[in-house]
Motif scaffolding. Structure first.
Motif, PDB file in Angstrom:
ATOM      1  N   ARG A 258      30.044  56.398  20.796  1.00 45.73           N
ATOM      2  CA  ARG A 258      28.836  57.156  20.893  1.00 45.73           C
ATOM      3  C   ARG A 258      29.112  58.697  20.459  1.00 45.73           C
ATOM      4  N   LYS A 260      30.506  59.192  17.600  1.00 47.62           N
ATOM      5  CA  LYS A 260      30.463  59.294  16.303  1.00 47.62           C
ATOM      6  C   LYS A 260      29.325  58.296  15.868  1.00 47.62           C
ATOM      7  N   PRO A 262      25.281  57.285  15.856  1.00 45.65           N
ATOM      8  CA  PRO A 262      25.293  56.912  14.528  1.00 45.65           C
ATOM      9  C   PRO A 262      25.515  58.371  13.476  1.00 45.65           C
ATOM     10  N   ASP A 263      26.001  59.218  14.252  1.00 48.63           N
ATOM     11  CA  ASP A 263      25.899  60.604  13.314  1.00 48.63           C
ATOM     12  C   ASP A 263      27.072  60.824  12.217  1.00 48.63           C
ATOM     13  N   GLN A 264      27.968  59.905  12.389  1.00 51.32           N
ATOM     14  CA  GLN A 264      29.235  59.935  11.644  1.00 51.32           C
ATOM     15  C   GLN A 264      29.390  58.627  11.042  1.00 51.32           C
ATOM     16  N   ASP A 266      27.789  54.686  10.556  1.00 47.52           N
ATOM     17  CA  ASP A 266      26.669  53.837  10.670  1.00 47.52           C
ATOM     18  C   ASP A 266      26.771  52.472  11.633  1.00 47.52           C
ATOM     19  N   TYR A 267      25.790  51.945  11.922  1.00 50.73           N
ATOM     20  CA  TYR A 267      25.910  50.718  12.606  1.00 50.73           C
ATOM     21  C   TYR A 267      26.417  49.751  11.741  1.00 50.73           C
TER      22      TYR A 267
END
Length: 419
Positions: A258, A260, A262-264, A266-267
Motif C-alpha cells: 500500500r 507504493k 497505486p501512487d508509485q 500501477d496495479y
C-alpha cells in the motif's frame, strides 16, 4: 479446509494487526509498518476484516449448496503400501532438498508422505495403539524439516497427525495437543537458529549440528529478531512464542504494498496471477515474453516492495494471498478474490471431507499447504491443483471411491480400515 484457512488468517493478519496497534519497533519492523499513519492502519484493519468476511460468506454459501461426499474404503487398506509411499516420499524429498533440485511435479509427488502420515495416524487412533513402525515414520516426517532447514514440512507433518486423529473421531487427549504444540515450537526454533547461524557465519548449518541446535535455539538466540543473544529465565520460554509471532507477519505485506500502490506502482491487472500459472506450462515461457516467469512472487515482491537494498538482497519474502490480489486490483480485487477462494474451498470441503483414512490422507496432502497464506495466488492454486490430481489418483489406486453421505453403509465404510 476453510477452518484451517480462517485460523491461519487470524494469526497472519488479525493477531499481527493487534500487535502493530500495541507496539512497533522502528529497528526491526519494516519502515512501511513503523511509520504508517493512523489512517493507513485503519485502512488495513478494515480491509483485512472485510476480506475475511468475504471469504467466510463465499464459503458458507457454496457449502450450503453442495452435497457432502466422503472417501470410502472398498477393501482392506494395506498399511504396508502406505509405509512404502511414506519412506519413498521422505527419501525423495530429503534428496531433492540436499541437492537443491527444483521440479514442481516431483516436489509435490515426494510430499505424498503427508498422505501416508495422516492415513496411518487415522489407523493408530482407531486402533487406540501406536504401531512402532508408523511412529518412526511420523518422527522421520517431522525431522525432515530441521534436516532440510525448512520449518513448514515439519509443522505440516505434525498437523497431518492431528488430521488423522480428528478424522477417526477418536477422543483427542490434551496430552496429544500439548506434545504437538511443543514439537512444532521446537522445530521452528531449531530451524530459525540454524538460519541465524548461517547468516552470521556465511555457511549452511550442518545436519550433524541439528541436535545441538535444538537446545541452543532457545538459550543462545533471539528468534524474533534473528540475532545471537543469550536468553535467560522466562526469556527461554517466551523466545519461541515471539519468534513465531515475528514470522507470521502477513499484514506487513499489505503495508509495504500500500505504501507504493497505486501512487508509485500501477496495479498489475491480473498479470502476477495469470503469467506465473502460464509459466508452469512447458515451452510457454520460451514462446512468450513473460514478465512473471516463476510461480513464486517472493523475489519480485522483495525487490520491488520490501528490501531496503534490493540489488544486494537476493532473498524472497511472502507477498501473501490478499497482497497478491491487492497488487492486481486493489481492495475490490482482494474482497472478490477471497470471496471466490472461499467458495472454491467451501466446495472442496464438502466434496472431499476428511471422514476416513483416505479422506484424511488427501486432506493432509492437498489441503494443509493452504495454511501458508504468505504465498501468492498462482502458487496456491497450482499447488492445490497438482496435489489434488495426484491425491485423487492415489485414493483410487488404494481402492477408495467418493460416495454421497446418504450412501454410507457398513459395507462401504470399514470400521477397521487399517486392520
Amino acid at each position: 479446509i476453510c477452518t484451517i484457512v480462517i485460523a491461519s488468517w487470524l494469526v497472519y493478519f488479525t493477531l499481527r494487526m493487534v500487535g502493530i496497534g500495541l507496539f512497533t519497533d522502528p529497528i526491526y519492523d519494516h519502515i512501511a509498518v513503523s511509520q504508517a499513519s493512523d489512517e493507513l492502519r485503519s485502512e488495513i484493519w478494515i480491509g483485512t476484516t472485510v476480506v475475511l468476511l468475504a471469504f467466510v460468506l463465499g464459503m458458507t454459501l457454496v457449502r450450503s449448496w453442495t452435497a457432502q461426499r466422503f472417501a470410502s474404503e472398498s477393501g482392506p487398506l494395506m498399511p504396508g503400501i502406505l509405509r512404502v509411499i511414506a519412506l519413498v516420499g521422505l527419501a525423495g524429498y530429503s534428496l531433492s532438498s540436499v541437492l537443491g533440485l527444483q521440479s514442481g511435479i516431483l516436489a509435490n509427488a515426494f510430499q505424498l508422505y503427508l498422505f501416508s502420515v495422516a492415513a496411518l495416524s487415522y489407523g493408530m487412533a482407531r486402533d487406540r495403539r501406536i504401531n512402532p513402525i508408523d511412529g518412526i515414520i511420523v518422527l522421520l516426517a517431522v525431522a525432515v524439516g530441521p534436516l532440510s532447514n525448512f520449518k513448514e514440512p515439519a509443522v505440516i507433518a505434525i498437523l497431518a497427525v492431528l488430521v488423522g486423529y480428528l478424522a477417526s473421531r477418536a477422543k483427542i487427549r490434551p496430552l496429544l495437543i500439548v506434545v504437538s504444540a511443543i514439537a512444532a515450537l521446537v522445530v521452528f526454533s531449531t530451524v530459525q537458529a540454524q538460519r541465524i547461524i548461517s547468516e552470521e557465519t556465511g555457511t549452511q548449518a550442518s545436519i550433524v549440528d541439528v541436535p545441538s541446535n535444538v537446545a541452543a535455539s532457545l538459550t543462545q538466540y533471539d528468534l524474533a529478531h534473528g540475532v545471537a543473544q543469550e536468553q535467560n529465565g522466562l526469556e527461554v520460554l517466551a523466545n519461541p512464542f515471539f519468534g513465531v509471532l515475528k514470522r507470521v507477519q502477513g499484514a506487513d505485506a499489505l503495508f509495504a504494498l500500500r505504501a507504493k500502490i497505486p501512487d508509485q506502482v500501477d496495479y498489475e491487472s491480473g498479470k502476477s496471477i495469470l503469467q506465473p500459472v502460464l509459466a508452469t506450462i512447458p515451452a510457454v515461457d520460451s514462446l512468450f515474453d513473460l514478465e512473471y516467469n516463476q510461480l513464486s512472487l517472493g523475489r519480485y515482491y522483495n525487490y520491488n516492495f520490501w528490501s531496503y537494498r534490493p540489488d544486494e538482497d537476493t532473498s524472497s519474502q511472502g507477498i501473501t494471498v490478499p497482497g497478491d490480489l491487492f497488487l492486481n486490483w486493489g481492495w475490490p480485487g482482494a474482497v472478490i478474490g477471497l470471496g471466490l477462494m472461499g467458495g472454491l474451498l467451501g466446495w472442496l470441503d464438502r466434496r472431499f471431507p476428511a471422514r476416513s483414512a483416505l479422506g484424511a490422507g488427501l486432506f493432509a496432502y492437498a489441503f494443509l499447504p493452504l495454511l501458508a497464506l504468505e504465498r501468492g495466488v498462482a502458487y496456491q492454486l497450482v499447488t492445490l491443483g497438482i496435489r489434488l490430481v495426484i491425491g485423487l489418483i492415489l485414493v483410487r489406486a488404494l481402492g477408495g471411491k467418493w460416495v454421497r453421505e446418504a450412501e454410507e453403509t457398513p459395507t462401504n465404510r470399514s470400521e477397521s480400515v487399517l486392520a
